[in-house]
Design a protein around this motif. Structure first.
Motif, PDB file in Angstrom:
ATOM      1  N   LEU A   1      -7.909  27.673-101.717  1.00 10.44           N
ATOM      2  CA  LEU A   1      -7.233  26.510-101.144  1.00 10.44           C
ATOM      3  C   LEU A   1      -5.728  26.753-101.222  1.00 10.44           C
ATOM      4  CD1 LEU A   1      -9.295  23.615-102.803  1.00 10.44           C
ATOM      5  CD2 LEU A   1      -9.800  24.916-100.726  1.00 10.44           C
ATOM      6  N   ASN A   2      -5.115  26.969-100.072  1.00 13.94           N
ATOM      7  CA  ASN A   2      -3.677  27.225 -99.996  1.00 13.94           C
ATOM      8  C   ASN A   2      -2.962  25.894 -99.789  1.00 13.94           C
ATOM      9  OD1 ASN A   2      -1.070  28.014 -99.454  1.00 13.94           O
ATOM     10  ND2 ASN A   2      -1.580  29.327 -97.724  1.00 13.94           N
ATOM     11  N   THR A   3      -2.200  25.452-100.780  1.00 21.01           N
ATOM     12  CA  THR A   3      -1.553  24.136-100.698  1.00 21.01           C
ATOM     13  C   THR A   3      -0.499  24.090 -99.589  1.00 21.01           C
ATOM     14  OG1 THR A   3       0.036  24.796-102.414  1.00 21.01           O
ATOM     15  CG2 THR A   3      -1.948  23.621-103.129  1.00 21.01           C
ATOM     16  N   ASP A   4       0.073  25.222 -99.225  1.00 20.80           N
ATOM     17  CA  ASP A   4       1.087  25.232 -98.164  1.00 20.80           C
ATOM     18  C   ASP A   4       0.472  25.016 -96.787  1.00 20.80           C
ATOM     19  OD1 ASP A   4       3.241  25.612 -99.850  1.00 20.80           O
ATOM     20  OD2 ASP A   4       3.070  27.788 -99.811  1.00 20.80           O
ATOM     21  N   ASP A   5      -0.815  25.252 -96.652  1.00 22.36           N
ATOM     22  CA  ASP A   5      -1.490  25.059 -95.367  1.00 22.36           C
ATOM     23  C   ASP A   5      -2.163  23.705 -95.249  1.00 22.36           C
ATOM     24  OD1 ASP A   5      -0.696  27.508 -94.497  1.00 22.36           O
ATOM     25  OD2 ASP A   5      -2.587  28.532 -94.917  1.00 22.36           O
ATOM     26  N   ALA A   6      -2.119  22.923 -96.324  1.00 22.67           N
ATOM     27  CA  ALA A   6      -2.738  21.597 -96.290  1.00 22.67           C
ATOM     28  C   ALA A   6      -1.911  20.669 -95.401  1.00 22.67           C
ATOM     29  CB  ALA A   6      -2.838  21.012 -97.698  1.00 22.67           C
TER      30      ALA A   6
END
Length: 233
Positions: free
Chosen positions: A99-104
């Motif tokens: 889970l990439n937080t920058d892509d959320a």
């Protein structure tokens, strides 16, 4: 980074909603791979808000050491940011959801409902370095965390106008008292990356930020004490 509590909470809520969107059964271990900075703190809170427990990995640790931790922990997801995405993919090897937080999305349509957590539920798991063999996991519950925070708060009289150092990376247990004593008292947590900035810059940083509560291992403290420097607070 310089975030208000509202900004920190919004980022944590966004991650919690993302985790909940993957329908991971609670409680589950969630691994984190972040540099020593504010986004790592938001990730910790996001995991806890989602009703899970966290295990922070050290990006500077050898790849095999972090792999050994993941093999022992078998996390349900590995949370990272764009900076640590490549390293996360090497660690996960396609077997752990990343889970990439920058892509959320900037805002989530999923509301994060308050989750009832038992005091005995796990809050985090730390692992030893493994220098004498296989890394060993150490677990701690929400009850124990709160007990330690209350003891620490009462002994030092921590208040909302305090600024606390966060020198230990989140993969070490010493970070828990520094981080949560700040947040649970409405104070300010100041992460300082010793590897990146170097210990020589620590004394100047303490003075510039007007730190009121310092916490580190003795070897780091000696570097400052040896200068005989006087601080304003």
């Amino acid at each position: 980074h310089s975030w208000s509590y509202a900004e920190l909470n919004a980022r944590a809520e966004k991650l919690a909603a993302t985790i909940n969107g993957h329908e991971i059964s609670r409680p589950a271990p969630i691994s984190l791979l972040f540099d020593h900075d504010a986004p790592a703190i938001a990730a910790v809170l996001g995991v806890l808000k989602a009703g899970h427990f966290y295990c922070a990995l050290d990006p500077a640790a050898p790849l095999e050491q972090n792999k050994a931790i993941l093999q022992s922990l078998t996390p349900s997801a590995l949370v990272c940011d764009r900076v640590n995405l490549d390293a996360s993919e090497k660690l996960a090897e396609g077997t752990i959801p990343i889970l990439n937080t920058d892509d959320a999305p900037a805002k989530s349509d999923r509301a994060v409902a308050p989750i009832q957590v038992s005091p005995a539920a796990l809050a985090y798991v730390f692992f030893t370095s493994g220098t004498t063999g296989k890394p060993k996991g150490v677990m701690d519950s929400h009850r124990n965390v709160l007990h330690n925070i209350l003891r620490y708060t009462n002994n030092l009289h921590i208040a909302s106008d305090d600024g606390l150092t966060l020198l230990q990376t989140l993969s070490f247990s010493g970070s828990v008292s520094s981080l949560f004593c700040a947040l649970l008292n409405g104070a300010t947590a100041y992460p300082f990356d010793l590897r990146r900035e170097g210990p020589a810059a620590l004394a100047d940083w303490l003075a510039e930020q007007a730190i009121t509560i310092y916490h580190s291992v003795p070897s780091i403290f000696r570097l400052i004490a040896g200068e005989g420097r006087r601080f304003a607070k």
